[in-house]
Design a protein around this motif. Sequence first.
Motif, PDB file in Angstrom:
ATOM      1  N   TYR A 277       0.984  -1.230  -0.132  1.00 12.15           N
ATOM      2  CA  TYR A 277      -0.113  -0.081  -0.100  1.00 12.15           C
ATOM      3  C   TYR A 277       0.893   1.196   0.119  1.00 12.15           C
ATOM      4  N   GLU A 278       1.987   1.205   0.353  1.00 10.32           N
ATOM      5  CA  GLU A 278       3.046   2.268   0.240  1.00 10.32           C
ATOM      6  C   GLU A 278       4.046   2.397  -1.043  1.00 10.32           C
ATOM      7  N   THR A 279       4.414   0.977  -1.308  1.00  7.35           N
ATOM      8  CA  THR A 279       5.171   0.993  -2.379  1.00  7.35           C
ATOM      9  C   THR A 279       4.395   1.298  -3.786  1.00  7.35           C
ATOM     10  N   ASP A 280       3.154   0.735  -3.770  1.00  2.23           N
ATOM     11  CA  ASP A 280       2.230   0.434  -5.075  1.00  2.23           C
ATOM     12  C   ASP A 280       0.873   0.755  -4.770  1.00  2.23           C
ATOM     13  N   PRO A 281       0.857   2.098  -4.555  1.00  4.75           N
ATOM     14  CA  PRO A 281      -0.772   2.407  -3.844  1.00  4.75           C
ATOM     15  C   PRO A 281      -1.813   2.365  -5.143  1.00  4.75           C
ATOM     16  N   GLU A 282      -1.179   2.912  -6.420  1.00  4.42           N
ATOM     17  CA  GLU A 282      -2.332   2.869  -7.499  1.00  4.42           C
ATOM     18  C   GLU A 282      -2.416   1.497  -7.938  1.00  4.42           C
ATOM     19  N   PHE A 283      -1.494   0.479  -7.853  1.00  2.00           N
ATOM     20  CA  PHE A 283      -1.865  -0.935  -8.453  1.00  2.00           C
ATOM     21  C   PHE A 283      -2.815  -1.405  -7.217  1.00  2.00           C
ATOM     22  N   MET A 284      -2.439  -1.265  -5.968  1.00  2.00           N
ATOM     23  CA  MET A 284      -3.358  -1.922  -4.868  1.00  2.00           C
ATOM     24  C   MET A 284      -4.778  -1.485  -4.995  1.00  2.00           C
ATOM     25  N   GLU A 285      -4.809   0.029  -5.264  1.00  2.52           N
ATOM     26  CA  GLU A 285      -6.192   0.441  -5.364  1.00  2.52           C
ATOM     27  C   GLU A 285      -7.155  -0.249  -6.490  1.00  2.52           C
ATOM     28  N   ARG A 286      -6.526  -0.413  -7.861  1.00  2.00           N
ATOM     29  CA  ARG A 286      -7.220  -1.011  -8.948  1.00  2.00           C
ATOM     30  C   ARG A 286      -7.242  -2.605  -8.729  1.00  2.00           C
ATOM     31  N   PHE A 287      -6.048  -3.305  -7.980  1.00  2.00           N
ATOM     32  CA  PHE A 287      -6.463  -4.641  -8.058  1.00  2.00           C
ATOM     33  C   PHE A 287      -7.489  -4.854  -7.024  1.00  2.00           C
ATOM     34  N   GLU A 288      -7.320  -4.127  -5.957  1.00  2.00           N
ATOM     35  CA  GLU A 288      -8.258  -4.692  -4.832  1.00  2.00           C
ATOM     36  C   GLU A 288      -9.720  -4.413  -5.066  1.00  2.00           C
ATOM     37  N   HIS A 289     -10.032  -3.280  -5.893  1.00  2.00           N
ATOM     38  CA  HIS A 289     -11.212  -2.954  -6.274  1.00  2.00           C
ATOM     39  C   HIS A 289     -11.696  -4.091  -7.361  1.00  2.00           C
ATOM     40  N   PHE A 290     -10.864  -4.387  -8.067  1.00  2.00           N
ATOM     41  CA  PHE A 290     -11.148  -5.503  -9.329  1.00  2.00           C
ATOM     42  C   PHE A 290     -11.504  -6.953  -8.454  1.00  2.00           C
ATOM     43  N   ALA A 291     -10.553  -7.388  -7.847  1.00  2.00           N
ATOM     44  CA  ALA A 291     -10.705  -8.804  -7.240  1.00  2.00           C
ATOM     45  C   ALA A 291     -11.527  -8.901  -6.188  1.00  2.00           C
ATOM     46  N   TYR A 292     -11.836  -7.954  -5.255  1.00  2.00           N
ATOM     47  CA  TYR A 292     -12.341  -7.842  -3.879  1.00  2.00           C
ATOM     48  C   TYR A 292     -13.836  -7.328  -4.170  1.00  2.00           C
ATOM     49  N   ASP A 293     -14.012  -6.642  -4.899  1.00  2.00           N
ATOM     50  CA  ASP A 293     -15.385  -5.896  -5.034  1.00  2.00           C
ATOM     51  C   ASP A 293     -16.262  -6.224  -6.510  1.00  2.00           C
ATOM     52  N   GLU A 294     -15.431  -5.901  -7.580  1.00  2.00           N
ATOM     53  CA  GLU A 294     -16.061  -6.000  -9.088  1.00  2.00           C
ATOM     54  C   GLU A 294     -16.347  -7.497  -9.411  1.00  2.00           C
ATOM     55  N   VAL A 295     -15.321  -8.328  -8.927  1.00  2.00           N
ATOM     56  CA  VAL A 295     -15.363  -9.801  -9.224  1.00  2.00           C
ATOM     57  C   VAL A 295     -16.411 -10.531  -8.277  1.00  2.00           C
ATOM     58  N   VAL A 296     -16.328 -10.301  -7.032  1.00  2.00           N
ATOM     59  CA  VAL A 296     -17.091 -10.833  -6.030  1.00  2.00           C
ATOM     60  C   VAL A 296     -18.661 -10.337  -6.115  1.00  2.00           C
ATOM     61  N   ASN A 297     -18.818  -9.523  -6.640  1.00  2.00           N
ATOM     62  CA  ASN A 297     -20.262  -8.858  -6.764  1.00  2.00           C
ATOM     63  C   ASN A 297     -20.736  -8.701  -8.057  1.00  2.00           C
ATOM     64  N   GLU A 298     -20.413  -9.337  -9.106  1.00  2.00           N
ATOM     65  CA  GLU A 298     -20.615  -9.232 -10.331  1.00  2.00           C
ATOM     66  C   GLU A 298     -22.022 -10.172 -10.480  1.00  2.00           C
ATOM     67  N   GLU A 299     -23.108  -9.169 -10.992  1.00  2.00           N
ATOM     68  CA  GLU A 299     -24.423  -9.894 -11.116  1.00  2.00           C
ATOM     69  C   GLU A 299     -24.349 -11.488 -11.958  1.00  2.00           C
ATOM     70  N   GLY A 300     -24.852 -12.222 -11.339  1.00  2.00           N
ATOM     71  CA  GLY A 300     -24.964 -13.654 -12.047  1.00  2.00           C
ATOM     72  C   GLY A 300     -23.625 -14.563 -11.972  1.00  2.00           C
ATOM     73  N   GLN A 301     -22.474 -13.928 -11.421  1.00  2.00           N
ATOM     74  CA  GLN A 301     -21.084 -14.758 -11.340  1.00  2.00           C
ATOM     75  C   GLN A 301     -20.831 -15.132  -9.937  1.00  2.00           C
ATOM     76  N   GLN A 302     -21.905 -14.788  -8.910  1.00  2.00           N
ATOM     77  CA  GLN A 302     -21.484 -14.695  -7.375  1.00  2.00           C
ATOM     78  C   GLN A 302     -21.468 -16.249  -7.317  1.00  2.00           C
ATOM     79  N   LEU A 303     -20.630 -16.623  -6.122  1.00  2.00           N
ATOM     80  CA  LEU A 303     -20.762 -18.067  -5.297  1.00  2.00           C
ATOM     81  C   LEU A 303     -21.057 -17.639  -3.948  1.00  2.00           C
ATOM     82  N   ASP A 304     -21.665 -18.705  -3.172  1.00  2.00           N
ATOM     83  CA  ASP A 304     -21.600 -18.606  -1.679  1.00  2.00           C
ATOM     84  C   ASP A 304     -20.078 -18.384  -1.138  1.00  2.00           C
ATOM     85  N   GLU A 305     -20.135 -17.765  -0.130  1.00  2.00           N
ATOM     86  CA  GLU A 305     -18.526 -17.771   0.560  1.00  2.00           C
ATOM     87  C   GLU A 305     -17.871 -18.725   0.689  1.00  2.00           C
ATOM     88  N   VAL A 306     -18.334 -19.914   1.083  1.00  2.00           N
ATOM     89  CA  VAL A 306     -17.468 -21.048   1.432  1.00  2.00           C
ATOM     90  C   VAL A 306     -16.718 -21.660   0.028  1.00  2.00           C
TER      91      VAL A 306
END
Length: 227
Positions: A4-33
Motif C-alpha cells: 500500500y506504500e510502495t504500489d498504492p495505485e496498483f493496490m487500489e485497482r487490484f483490490e477494487h477488481f478482485a475484492y469488489d467488482e468480481v465478487v459482486n458481479e451480477e450472475g457470477q456470484q458464489l456462496d462464500e465457502v
Amino acid sequence: MNLYETDPEFMERFEHFAYDEVVNEEGQQLDEVTRHMAILATLLGCQGIDAFRGELPKALDAGVTPVMAKEIIYQAVDYLGIGRVLPFLRAANEVMTERGIKLPLEGQATTTMENRLEKGAATQVEIFGDVMKDAWKKGHINRWLAANCFGDYYTRTGLDHAQREMITFCFLAAQGGCEPQLTSHAKGNMGVGNDKDFLIRVVSQCLPYIGYPRSLNAINCINKAAE
C-alpha cells in the motif's frame, strides 16, 4: 514491505477488481465457502504460495473448516505432485498453529490398504459413469489412478464428490496445459451436479488469481464439455 506504500495505485485497482467488482458481479456470484474453496485450490494450482498464506485465514473466517482446507491440499498432490504441494501444506500448518488449531486434525480416511483399489474404482464409476468400470485394468498408471487418486483421496470424508470435482477443476485450470483433463473433469463436474453456469462462476471468481488466458481456456473447456 507494505504494498500500500510502495504500489498504492496498483493496490487500489487490484483490490477494487478482485475484492469488489468480481465478487459482486451480477450472475457470477458464489456462496462464500465455495468461493474461498475455489480460490484456495486455484492458488495451489498456480503456485501462488504468498497469496495462499493471505487467503487461508480469510477462508477459515468465511466458514471453510480446517478439515476442508486440509482436504483441498491433500487432494492437490494427485494433480500437482508433492513437489508443488509441500510448501502449501507447511504454510497451512503454520497458519493453523498460529490460530490455535490443534494438529493433526481428526482422520477422514474411509478406505484401507486392502480395499482402496476396489473403493477407488467404484468412486470413478460414481462420478464418470460405467465407462470407468474396468479402466483401472488398462495398465499400472490407470491402476494407480483408481487406487491412489480415487481410493486414497476421493473416498475421504470432509468434502463431498461435488466439492472434490470442483477443486480438481480449479487445480487443472490454474496450472494450465491440462486442457484434455480439464474438459474431462468439466464433464465429471456436470455429472455430480456442478453445471455449466456454476463452473463459469467458479472461473469468474478465480480469474484475478490466474489471469485471462487460463480463464478463457477453462471456459472453452466448459463449453466443449457441455456440448
